[in-house]
Write a protein that holds these residues in place. Structure first.
Motif, PDB file in Angstrom:
ATOM      1  N   TYR A 293     -51.246  25.766   6.108  1.00 35.41           N
ATOM      2  CA  TYR A 293     -49.807  25.825   5.858  1.00 35.41           C
ATOM      3  C   TYR A 293     -49.463  24.971   4.642  1.00 35.41           C
ATOM      4  O   TYR A 293     -50.289  24.180   4.160  1.00 35.41           O
ATOM      5  N   GLU A 294     -48.267  25.109   4.154  1.00 30.92           N
ATOM      6  CA  GLU A 294     -47.812  24.407   2.961  1.00 30.92           C
ATOM      7  C   GLU A 294     -46.792  23.349   3.363  1.00 30.92           C
ATOM      8  O   GLU A 294     -45.839  23.644   4.089  1.00 30.92           O
ATOM      9  N   VAL A 295     -47.037  22.117   2.890  1.00 26.24           N
ATOM     10  CA  VAL A 295     -46.056  21.060   3.160  1.00 26.24           C
ATOM     11  C   VAL A 295     -44.792  21.328   2.352  1.00 26.24           C
ATOM     12  O   VAL A 295     -44.780  22.101   1.407  1.00 26.24           O
ATOM     13  N   ARG A 296     -43.708  20.696   2.778  1.00 20.06           N
ATOM     14  CA  ARG A 296     -42.393  20.833   2.137  1.00 20.06           C
ATOM     15  C   ARG A 296     -41.890  22.277   2.197  1.00 20.06           C
ATOM     16  O   ARG A 296     -41.269  22.778   1.263  1.00 20.06           O
ATOM     17  N   THR A 297     -42.185  22.932   3.300  1.00 20.60           N
ATOM     18  CA  THR A 297     -41.671  24.271   3.582  1.00 20.60           C
ATOM     19  C   THR A 297     -41.237  24.311   5.037  1.00 20.60           C
ATOM     20  O   THR A 297     -41.391  23.332   5.777  1.00 20.60           O
ATOM     21  N   ASN A 298     -40.763  25.474   5.475  1.00 16.69           N
ATOM     22  CA  ASN A 298     -40.369  25.644   6.876  1.00 16.69           C
ATOM     23  C   ASN A 298     -41.530  26.036   7.776  1.00 16.69           C
ATOM     24  O   ASN A 298     -41.318  26.555   8.877  1.00 16.69           O
TER      25      ASN A 298
END
Length: 729
Positions: free
Chosen positions: A123-128
């Protein structure tokens, strides 16, 4: 203006409002986890004495959960204790809860485990991303546990929350996806319990704000710029409606425009550079004039909150697993010192009150007495004012004014200062303030404006109830009931040695005008003694303690030997302070006074600095320093280490305890915190390691040392400065 749990704090398109009244606060950043908790109260009171109303602070995630699930809010990381201290000192707080902070911290404040978890789980940080939000929620909840009970509605100091930082500019998402993420974080924070009157988001460089109150910034230089040459003139010295500083965070990509409607939000700043944190490749030095001139320009351009980052420097805490500074090794663009987060701030890494502190205090004193009235004076562009900072010839000017009935009153601002560049002189310059239609609002006559001059003059200023004043001097403050007659003293200062031209329309009615030199004003502090307002002028720094005592911070260097503390004060004190004698009486009262009207007090006992340091050379790059091991009644001892080299690192028993990137300034270290750690002895020893500076090093330095065989690496000397704190009330 006092804010209580019953106050209604809001904003409109012009300014912050408290119970419907306009409010112009001063804000300064201090990171509690970068300063010893034993001294928080002392440092916060220095900030308050410097004009700060609101303390802004990051809660840096990696400082509190370096190991997943092991939260640490103890010792210097104790947020709850810090908020208690903020409240005790009578200050307010903006809590910046991230989750990403930047702040020149490792991974922008993200723990290593979070980034590893994102890689492992795709997953990608600073996302939902749900798993990311789950981790953020845990961090927010632990932070809330610390802050609970300290929100303004609960009688605490926290009046606002900042969500994220530079989101959509330095990482994160843009457009609708970015807006939705900011709204998600805001909703989560509110659900957890972060309930405050205002929620802010940084708004420069294309950052998205999620509808929150945008706050802006501006720095006098850019130590994150990857170039190692002199850079172009900063746009932060130009009067303009433009709120954006494209160069903030440009190491993460050139900033775009702003994403919000400026007509719907007030112009508030959260990151005016109180100094500059040097990087390994770029080391500019921010001066007091750099910061004051830039601040004045922002005020003139319509800013209605002045917020400094940093206002107080600090030291990175020690990590359990790694060092905690930003570095290229972690994928960030800059290498920072392992320990030092000094920032050349108004209050520096060890609490030193530097020249910038005095320059910032000067404007803070003005804002405290005149700022609320200034808020609805709108920025008005002046004829001939240039809009590009590379124009070094045209005179830069701006006006803020408003209309009260038949009276137009406001300020003319002039800036002929551009950091690191020479501005053209303007001889016999006629100074006038113009409305947006070209109407002359006020004229101030002629004066010479030299390179480096910057100032502002009032027109139509209310003095008491019966007079309006237009004067070619800069306002500092108002002393209420200055002579015990119910009449006030209005204090101004001039930047040149000349007679002031004052046009008084009406009757001063017993109120008086005091004019100081700029140097006197830089050393002036408004204090309350015995319930009465005074202006105290001293080479020492006056700070009011939490119990109301006024204390004078006086330093004595080795070179000075012994000195006698002294101060001037107006109006005179009713009682001579213990240990002082009066050597000059207050001058005769009148309508127009100068600094000669102040009573003068001098200490009866000289302050002696008999502390000495010594050193011996161990190798070409290493020295053994022998320093005093106890305070012996002093309040602090600063070791000023003068060296030439690339970097300097200070070790105690093999452990790195302080470090410095060479700029030409002394490597200055406060010793009292080490006495707390190691105990007091007659002497204490440190090892100093100097990394050689080579002619071939790709580094921007304003002043290079002399090289020998293409390199510089030597300790020039160690000098001690003793700090005394003396009660004068």
């Amino acid at each position: 203006m006092k804010i209580t749990e019953r106050s209604k704090v809001t904003f409109d398109q012009i300014s912050l409002l408290v119970d419907g009244k306009r409010f112009f606060p001063m804000m300064g950043e201090m990171h509690f986890s970068r300063y010893p908790n034993k001294y928080w109260e002392e440092e916060l009171l220095k900030m308050k004495a410097g004009g700060i109303d609101i303390v802004s602070l990051y809660v840096i995630w990696i400082h509190h959960e370096e190991v997943h699930g092991e939260f640490d809010f103890t010792g210097d990381r104790d947020l709850r204790k810090f908020l208690e201290t903020v409240k005790k000192c009578g200050l307010y707080c903006i809590l910046r809860i991230g989750p990403w902070a930047h702040g020149e911290a490792r991974n922008g404040g993200f723990p290593d485990w979070l980034l590893e978890d994102a890689r492992e789980n795709g997953y990608e940080v600073r996302t939902n991303a749900p798993r990311y939000l789950q981790h953020v929620r845990a961090f927010y909840e632990k932070t809330y546990e610390q802050a609970k009970g300290f929100f303004i509605g609960e009688g605490g100091p926290v009046i606002g929350i900042q969500i994220e930082n530079e989101y959509g500019h330095c990482g994160g998402k843009n457009g609708e996806e970015g807006e939705e993420h900011m709204k998600t974080l805001l909703a989560m924070a509110k659900e957890i319990g972060f309930v405050t009157p205002i929620y802010t988001a940084t708004g420069w460089g294309g950052a998205v704000t999620g509808g929150m109150l945008p706050v802006m910034g501006g720095y006098c230089e850019a130590p994150w710029d990857q170039r190692t040459t002199e850079i172009e003139p900063s746009g932060n010295y130009i009067f303009t409606r433009e709120r954006n500083d494209h160069n903030i965070g440009s190491d993460h990509g050139l900033g775009d425009g702003i994403t919000f409607d400026m007509d719907k939000f007030p112009y508030l700043t959260a990151e005016l550079g109180g100094g500059l944190q040097v990087t390994r490749h770029r080391r500019p030095i921010a001066t007091g004039d750099d910061t004051e001139a830039m601040t004045m320009v922002k005020i003139a351009s319509g800013a209605n909150l002045v917020g400094y980052y940093m206002y107080h420097g600090g030291t990175n805490p020690k990590g359990k697993l790694t060092t905690l500074q930003e570095s290229r090794e972690t994928g960030y663009p800059n290498d920072l010192p392992v320990c030092s987060y000094d920032f050349n701030a108004p209050l520096r890494e060890y609490g030193q009150m530097e020249d910038t502190y005095r320059h910032v205090r000067l404007l803070g004193t003005f804002i405290h007495d005149f700022g609320d009235d200034l808020t609805d004076m709108l920025y008005t562009q002046q004829p001939g004012n240039p809009l590009k900072p590379d124009d070094l010839k045209s005179l830069r000017s701006a006006v803020r004014y408003k209309t009260d009935g038949d009276t137009k009153r406001g300020y003319l601002f002039v800036n002929n200062y551009q950091r690191r560049y020479e501005m053209a002189s303007h001889k016999d310059q006629e100074l006038s303030a113009y409305s947006e239609t070209g109407e002359v609002l006020a004229s101030f006559g002629k004066r010479d404006i030299e390179n480096g001059d910057y100032f502002f003059y009032p027109f139509g200023m209310k003095v008491g109830e019966k007079a309006l004043l237009t004067v070619d001097a800069t306002p500092l403050c108002v002393l209420k009931d200055a002579n015990g007659t119910g009449k006030d003293a209005y204090v101004f200062y001039t930047d040149t040695d000349r007679e002031i031209n004052a046009d008084v329309a009406g009757d001063l009615d017993g109120n008086s005008i005091i004019t100081l030199t700029k140097d006197e004003a830089l050393h002036a502090v408004k204090v309350t003694i015995g319930g009465k307002q005074h202006l105290l002028v001293s080479k020492g720094e006056a700070v009011t303690a939490a119990d109301g005592r006024v204390r004078l911070y006086v330093t004595a260097s080795e070179d000075e030997g012994s000195i006698k503390p002294s101060f001037r004060i107006y109006p005179d004190l009713e009682k001579t302070p213990a240990g002082f004698k009066k050597v000059s009486e207050t001058g005769a009262p009148g309508e127009f006074l100068t600094g000669d009207a102040f009573a003068v007090y001098e200490g009866m006992n000289a302050i002696l600095n008999d502390k000495r340091a010594s050193f011996e050379k161990i190798s070409d790059t290493r020295y053994r320093l022998t320093l005093p091991g106890s305070l012996d009644g002093l309040s602090e001892i600063f070791a000023n280490i003068s060296y030439e080299g690339n970097t300097a690192s200070l070790y105690k028993d093999g452990e790195l305890v302080s470090d410095n990137f060479y700029t030409g300034q002394d490597f200055e270290v406060g010793l009292k915190r080490f006495f707390d750690i190691y105990g007091e002895e007659k002497e204490i020893s440190f090892d100093l390691e100097i990394e050689p500076l080579k002619e071939t090093d790709a580094i921007y330095l304003q002043n290079w040392p002399k090289m020998k065989d293409g390199a510089a690496c030597q300790l020039l000397g160690v000098h001690l400065t003793a700090l005394h704190i003396i009660d004068i009330s």
